[in-house]
Design a protein around this motif. Structure first.
Motif: not given
Length: 494
Positions: A479-480, A476, A472, A465
């Motif tokens: 997902r974080a 991303d 980024r 990540l």
């Protein structure tokens, strides 16, 4: 190496018991102090380069040197401070114990160690170490001219710093002895001394030291802080106390009374963490007071007596004022009283029935006087003990509720069924809150006090990540967000 020019003026240190001149010492001006601090920076670089083990070896050499020449230092303390030789020797013994602890524990406390990086930063190897600040300035007191400043000097040296010590103008010979003994034992002036009055101390505050450790009154502490603020120099402040003892109904009354009179009158009452107020449960009040007064009446402040003189002449007027105020407000002196205050010596004084707003209760007396107050229970005792702006030491005597009572006190340290025991344990921090100051000497906290934390995060592998990159993507970020929710959001309800 910086050349340090000799001063042009001097002052005398006097024996407080006789008024005789003990020694003559230089008054160091601001230029001289800056030169000494400059030289200390050079010494600090060498001292730090030795590493923990190299410094330990040398500090143990100094420790042994002090022990071998302890009679010399004891005599200097006795002549400049006035305390009996036995009390001076006890003070030095405790200082040596602290020096040994600091030298042998610095590496364990300060060396680099790994810390957990957390789930989100699992790709990092994280560590922290505590590194020396460079040069530490220490302004010491006259009441414990070895033990108290060594609580800063020994720990600062063990942490890898050089030290410039400005002793009290009442005990400059003690400071000079310590610096000279270090040079004799080690061969390098990593510990140096400057002497003089307030102007010399002010010069040390503004000379660019990495930190300034001060012990003295709250009023002087404020002036020291203001001077240090000019150069954003951090400070450690130990600024006195009005410490209380609590005696519960199940206490060993004889032991409590013995501790109370020692805490109140040893060193002629000139102990910042000594006992100035005692709160006694009503069920044992009379028995305690009988024990206390019986012992107090046997003590004498005189040459060769159990108590020495009042070291600082101006303190005589403060002690007399506090006794007079207590009596004027309805208090009684069951031992001593106004006539106990002499020109150089003050006899032990025990005051009872003193109202809470008397200066004998609210202000630091710094003499061999103590107030004793009857209380209904421990709730009242704790409330009265905490009813002050000071918060340095404290004492509790009792059994069933002793620990519970101690934990309710607003103080930096508490001794249970003993007197000043916290000061003698090298692993325990020493310091106060409120008007008693801030920061800690002694123990791991005392070592860290003279360092700064240096954190390192080292990437072990690339994160999946890339949150700290302009590469980024929105995916991303999503997902974080899901990862944070999975780790920290489950089971949480708004």
């Amino acid at each position: 190496m910086t050349t340090v020019a000799p001063p042009t003026t001097t002052f005398d240190s006097l024996n407080p018991a006789t008024g005789e001149v003990v020694g003559t010492h230089p008054i160091h001006d601001a230029e001289h102090v800056r030169a000494v601090v400059g030289r200390a920076r050079t010494e600090a670089a060498w001292w730090e380069s030795l590493g923990f083990r190299g410094r330990k070896e040398r500090l143990v050499l100094w420790q042994k040197h002090v022990v071998r020449h302890m009679d010399q230092l004891t005599d200097v303390v006795h002549r400049e401070n006035g305390k009996p030789h036995g009390d001076a020797a006890l003070e030095i013994t405790l200082a040596v114990d602290h020096l040994h602890w600091a030298a042998t524990h610095a590496e364990k406390v300060l060396r680099r160690r790994s810390v957990a990086p957390g789930l989100l930063m699992a790709n990092q190897a994280a560590s922290v170490a505590y590194r020396p600040l460079g040069v530490i300035g220490v302004i010491g007191p006259w009441n414990y001219p070895v033990f108290t400043p060594m609580g800063s000097i020994a720990y600062a040296l063990a942490a890898g710093n050089a030290v410039v010590f400005k002793p009290s103008e009442h005990t400059p010979g003690v400071g000079e002895w310590l610096a000279r003994s270090f040079l004799e034992a080690i061969g390098r002036p990593v510990l140096q001394v400057v002497t003089g009055y307030a102007e010399t101390g002010n010069a040390l505050c503004t000379a660019g030291v990495g930190k300034l450790a001060f012990t003295g009154s709250p009023a002087t502490a404020r002036r020291v802080m203001a001077a240090c603020a000019e150069t954003l120099t951090p400070v450690l402040m130990e600024a006195g106390g009005k410490d209380a003892m609590i005696v519960d109904e199940d206490a060993d009354v004889a032991a409590a009374a013995d501790a109370a009179i020692w805490g109140a009158a040893s060193n002629a009452g000139q102990t910042c963490a000594g006992v100035e107020r005692v709160y006694v449960h009503e069920r044992v009040y009379d028995a305690f007071l009988d024990e206390l007064t019986a012992t107090a009446k046997t003590l004498r402040a005189e040459p060769g007596g159990q108590l020495g003189p009042i070291t600082m002449p101006s303190q005589i007027d403060i002690i007399k004022r506090h006794i007079d105020d207590a009596l004027a407000r309805g208090g009684r002196a069951v031992v001593g009283g106004p006539d106990s205050v002499g020109e150089r010596f003050v006899q032990p004084t025990v005051l009872v029935d003193v109202p809470d707003d008397s200066t004998a209760i609210t202000e630091e007396t710094f003499g061999p006087t103590v107030t004793v107050t009857k209380v209904r229970d421990m709730d009242e005792a704790v409330a009265k003990a905490n009813g002050t702006d000071y918060g340095l030491g404290s004492t509790v005597f009792g059994k069933a509720r002793a620990v519970e009572t101690a934990e309710r006190l607003r103080a930096g340290m508490t001794a249970i069924n003993g007197i000043l025991s916290f000061a003698g344990v090298p692993a325990l921090p020493f310091g106060g809150v409120g008007e008693s100051g801030f920061g800690r000497i002694h123990g791991p906290d005392g070592l860290k006090e003279f360092t700064y934390a240096h954190a390192i995060a080292r990437q072990r592998f690339k994160s999946k990540l890339p949150m700290t990159s302009f590469r980024r993507t929105e995916k991303d970020e999503q997902r974080a967000g899901k990862l944070v929710n999975a780790i920290y959001g489950r089971g949480n309800k708004a």
